[in-house]
Design an enzyme around this catalytic site. Structure first.
Site, PDB file in Angstrom:
ATOM      1  CB  THR A 220      -0.938  -0.015   1.236  1.00  0.00           C
ATOM      2  OG1 THR A 220      -1.851  -1.094   1.073  1.00  0.00           O
ATOM      3  CG2 THR A 220      -1.732   1.261   1.384  1.00  0.00           C
TER       4      THR A 220
ATOM      5  CB  THR B 202       0.422  -4.144   6.127  1.00  0.00           C
ATOM      6  OG1 THR B 202      -0.816  -3.981   5.428  1.00  0.00           O
ATOM      7  CG2 THR B 202       1.147  -2.814   6.233  1.00  0.00           C
ATOM      8  CG  ASP B 203      -2.804  -7.698   3.121  1.00  0.00           C
ATOM      9  OD1 ASP B 203      -3.112  -6.934   4.049  1.00  0.00           O
ATOM     10  OD2 ASP B 203      -3.442  -7.764   2.062  1.00  0.00           O
TER      11      ASP B 203
HETATM   12  N1  ASP Z   1      -3.217  -5.276   0.774  1.00  0.00           N
HETATM   13  C1  ASP Z   1      -2.068  -4.445   0.974  1.00  0.00           C
HETATM   14  C2  ASP Z   1      -0.798  -5.239   0.759  1.00  0.00           C
HETATM   15  O1  ASP Z   1      -0.460  -6.069   1.593  1.00  0.00           O
HETATM   16  C3  ASP Z   1      -2.090  -3.886   2.337  1.00  0.00           C
HETATM   17  C4  ASP Z   1      -0.910  -3.052   2.684  1.00  0.00           C
HETATM   18  O2  ASP Z   1       0.110  -2.979   2.026  1.00  0.00           O
HETATM   19  O3  ASP Z   1      -1.026  -2.435   3.741  1.00  0.00           O
HETATM   20  O4  ASP Z   1      -0.123  -5.004  -0.227  1.00  0.00           O
END
Ligand code: ASP
Length: 331
Positions: free
Chosen positions: A13, A90-91
């Site tokens: 993200t 973050t995933d």
């Molecule tokens: N869905 C995103 C990912 O993991 C969430 C993020 O980066 O915070 O790329």
């Protein structure tokens, strides 16, 4: 300047903005565009940008994590580099960060960072998280701490941090023991340390490991399916203290009889598993069958550890020892 931080961009993200055609966020920003939003950093440290990719977290794989580990090892071993920052979706951040923690051996700080709000949203947290991560990687206080996760000005150990909230910017937490420290006014302050640290010396990973979560009334079907499809290892998120439904015992026994290590962790976010209960499916019956106890790793981290160990040995006794006693390297 005698301080140079390598920032490895992998996506997530932090690199996203909303595409107006589909009204949803996708990777779009270049690393230079992201770095340009981190104001005044040039007064603080030299930065070297390394582009690894623009992957959403869910596109990360164990093989890519290992590729990234080799890149981090190469980068951190350079004399001109004082620390490394890795940006990540973050995933799956908690898995990559733990893999780096287990496989990269260095006294220099290594920090993994991401963002919860993309650059089209009000309050994009990418630049502030990145500046806190760079401050941490530049700090002498952060040496010898293993890999760190820095988000929302909080410093957590990669071996403990998990994503706890689908939305909020303070999502990364260490539910068992809390954060290691904070980033306050560009200064990193540690309030506790982790006393033990595992290192697995490998450049390979065994991807064929399955993580299953126990639910009431579960049977051996998914375990048998995994064995029939060539799983090399199983991690089971058991109930509470490390107990499973009795109908799962046959499958677990079949796996162990076929030299497939079965690691038991808990689906509870806190506490370790132990062979406290003797009824069918209780932890004692699993231990007697030869199951390995996690003991307090979250399921996805236990899976990372098992995938790495299986790349070095198929000796279940050896794997058990690393999980249950750890390779204690005093930092
Ligand atoms: N869905 C995103 C990912 O993991 C969430 C993020 O980066 O915070 O790329």
């Amino acid at each position: 300047m005698d301080n140079k931080i390598a920032v490895i961009f992998t996506g997530g993200t932090i690199s996203m903005k909303v595409d107006p055609r589909i009204n949803a966020a996708i990777p779009a920003l270049s690393s230079e565009e992201i770095m340009a939003m981190v104001s005044n950093i040039e007064k603080f440290t030299d930065i070297e940008i390394i582009n690894y990719g623009k992957l959403p977290g869910p596109h990360m794989t164990p093989e890519k994590m290992m590729e990234l580990s080799l890149l981090v090892r190469k980068t951190i071993s350079r004399d001109d580099i004082t620390g490394v920052v890795v940006t990540h979706g973050t995933d799956t951040l908690e898995e990559t960060a733990y893999l780096l923690d287990l496989t990269v051996k260095s006294e220099k700080p290594i920090v993994v960072v991401g963002a919860m709000r993309n650059s089209s949203e009000l309050g994009y947290d990418g630049p502030s998280n990145l500046s806190a991560a760079i401050s941490t990687a530049s700090s002498k206080n952060a040496r010898n701490k293993g890999v760190l996760v820095v988000m929302n000005n909080e410093v957590n150990a990669a071996s403990e941090a998990i994503k706890t909230n689908t939305l909020t910017v303070d999502t990364f937490k260490s539910p068992q023991f809390g954060p290691l420290g904070v980033v306050d006014n560009d200064e990193v302050i540690f309030y506790r340390d982790i006393t033990t640290h595992d290192h697995i010396n490998t450049k390979k990973i065994e991807p064929n490991v399955v993580l299953l979560k126990c639910t009431a009334g579960m049977n051996s079907d998914l375990i048998n399916f995994s064995i029939d499809n060539g799983a090399k290892g199983l991690v089971i998120e058991a109930f509470g203290r490390g107990n499973v439904a009795p109908e799962m015992l046959n499958g677990i026994k079949r796996a162990i009889d076929n030299n497939i290590p079965v690691v038991i962790v808990s689906r509870c976010p806190k506490g370790r598993v132990l062979d406290s209960y003797g009824y069918p499916g209780g932890g004692k019956t699993l231990k007697d069958l030869g199951a390995i106890f996690g003991p307090n790793l979250p399921g996805p981290k236990a899976k990372i550890k098992l995938m790495l160990l299986l790349s070095t040995t198929s000796d279940v006794k050896e794997i058990t020892e690393v999980f249950e006693r750890g390779i204690y390297v005093k930092r």
